[in-house]
Enzyme design. Structure first.
Site, short mmCIF file in Angstrom:
data_model
loop_
_atom_site.label_atom_id
_atom_site.label_comp_id
_atom_site.label_asym_id
_atom_site.label_seq_id
_atom_site.Cartn_x
_atom_site.Cartn_y
_atom_site.Cartn_z
N GLU A 46 -8.08 -5.02 -5.14
CA GLU A 46 -8.57 -5.16 -3.76
C GLU A 46 -8.87 -6.61 -3.36
OE1 GLU A 46 -11.80 -2.39 -3.33
OE2 GLU A 46 -10.59 -0.69 -4.01
N GLU A 66 -4.75 6.32 -7.21
CA GLU A 66 -6.04 6.97 -6.91
C GLU A 66 -5.85 8.03 -5.83
OE1 GLU A 66 -9.15 4.09 -6.22
OE2 GLU A 66 -8.28 2.66 -7.64
#
Length: 382
Positions: free
Chosen positions: A162, A268
């Site tokens: 991220e 995810e």
């Protein structure tokens, strides 16, 4: 004498037929038992799940059986993140991470390391660092120690997690601010390649279906490649809803990342049917909306999903897996973010205390109808 022989033959025939039927029934039952996600998608891509600490420690035998039956790849939810594994400058907690790696190897699974560098869930002492040289030294020590410890044991590392904003620009994390640019990604991937030369190295992020963020990832990957720095894959977090993103946007990103010569992973995966605040954008863990807690409009399925909601989730998963199968030559792994609905982080994010149903197994660890749909897709493709 003749009647006696006939009776014996009749008895033998009945026994033979009964045994044959029993054997047939056992074969059918065994075939049913053998059905699993990992076997159904064998040869297409790995099927993974995220494990919490209890699952890593095998505290629930039924969950352990489910995990080993259905999945051939594992990711730790939290236990390899900086705040857990390296809480103090000279302190490392390897008990759970060692157990995690041992669990994966014992069960012949692809073991994912999540994650070496992430601005969130950092140990507090890292956020107190004020200059670049100190941060470089600490990043170097952190990656060398952890990736080095599991050299040859962890198969894939989410090296950096991220690092981008929604528009594809660099996130102004502590790493970016002290380095002054994105060169900390170069450092992290270089260190990981040296400490774990046999592991695949991945950049992982959410909302990578967005065109602007996609361009940011392409920039990052091309920069590493241009400098001869190893990067093997892009991990597309897949915290999606029944409403979006569109299959077209996801597909465009799969193709764009694959065209860079790297693998694509969905790292995810979960699908929510719950409404979220209109201003929510992304999957940043720090986002919270306390004012909505207890609002029944935001938690409509406390007593279970309606049939309509079940059908919507089923259709969404069918569309997603049809896309995955279409591009199975580009996709190496699909990992669900959790084993069952009760474990899912989405029960508490972005609104605490809700009841969510985003995975293929219910709170009782039993497969839901959507599980059968996902299995059936593969059978149809044969």
């Amino acid at each position: 004498m003749f009647n006696k022989i006939n009776s014996t033959l009749l008895l033998f025939s009945i026994c033979f037929l009964s045994c044959k039927e029993a054997k047939k029934e056992n074969t059918i039952q065994n075939q049913e038992i053998e059905i699993s996600l990992k076997k159904s998608y064998n040869g297409d891509f790995l099927i993974g799940t995220a494990l919490n600490t209890g699952q890593i420690k095998e505290v629930d035998a039924k969950q352990t059986t489910l995990i080993t039956k259905e999945f051939n790849a594992i990711t730790p939810e939290n236990d390899l993140k900086w705040e857990q594994i390296h809480p103090e400058k000279d302190t490392y907690n390897f008990e759970v991470s060692d157990a995690y790696v041992a669990f994966g190897k014992k069960n012949n699974m692809h073991v994912v390391g999540h994650t070496l560098l992430w601005h969130s869930q950092l140990a507090p002492w890292v956020n107190e660092i004020k200059n670049k040289d100190t941060l470089v030294n600490q990043i170097t020590k952190h990656i060398n120690t952890i990736a080095g410890r599991y050299k040859g044991k962890i198969d894939s590392w989410d090296v950096v997690n991220e690092a981008l904003n929604e528009d594809g620009t660099p996130r102004e994390s502590i790493f970016y601010k002290l380095f002054g640019d994105e060169s900390y990604l170069e450092l992290a991937f270089k260190l990981a390649a040296k400490a774990a030369p046999d592991a695949e190295l991945v950049y992982n992020d959410y909302n990578l279906w967005k065109p602007a963020k996609r361009e940011g990832v392409i920039r990052v990957v091309k920069n590493l490649q241009a400098k001869g720095i190893k990067i093997d894959g892009v991990g597309m977090q897949a915290h999606w809803s029944i409403e979006g993103p569109s299959i077209e946007d996801i597909e465009n990103s799969i193709i764009a990342y694959s065209d860079l010569g790297v693998k694509v992973m969905f790292t995810e995966l979960d699908v929510t049917a719950l409404p979220n605040p209109w201003e929510l954008d992304g999957a940043a863990v720090e986002q919270s909306y306390e004012r909505y807690e207890g609002d029944p409009k935001m938690d409509p399925y406390v007593d279970g999903l309606t049939e309509e909601a079940k059908q919507k989730i089923a259709k969404r998963y069918e569309d997603i897996f049809n896309l995955f199968l279409k591009h199975k030559d580009k996709i190496s792994r699909v990992t669900f973010w959790g084993v069952n609905d009760g474990q899912s982080w989405l029960n508490d994010w972005p609104i605490n205390g809700r009841t969510n149903y985003p995975l293929l197994f219910g709170r009782d660890n039993k497969p839901k109808e959507v599980y059968n749909n996902v299995i059936a897709l593969k059978n149809k493709a044969k």
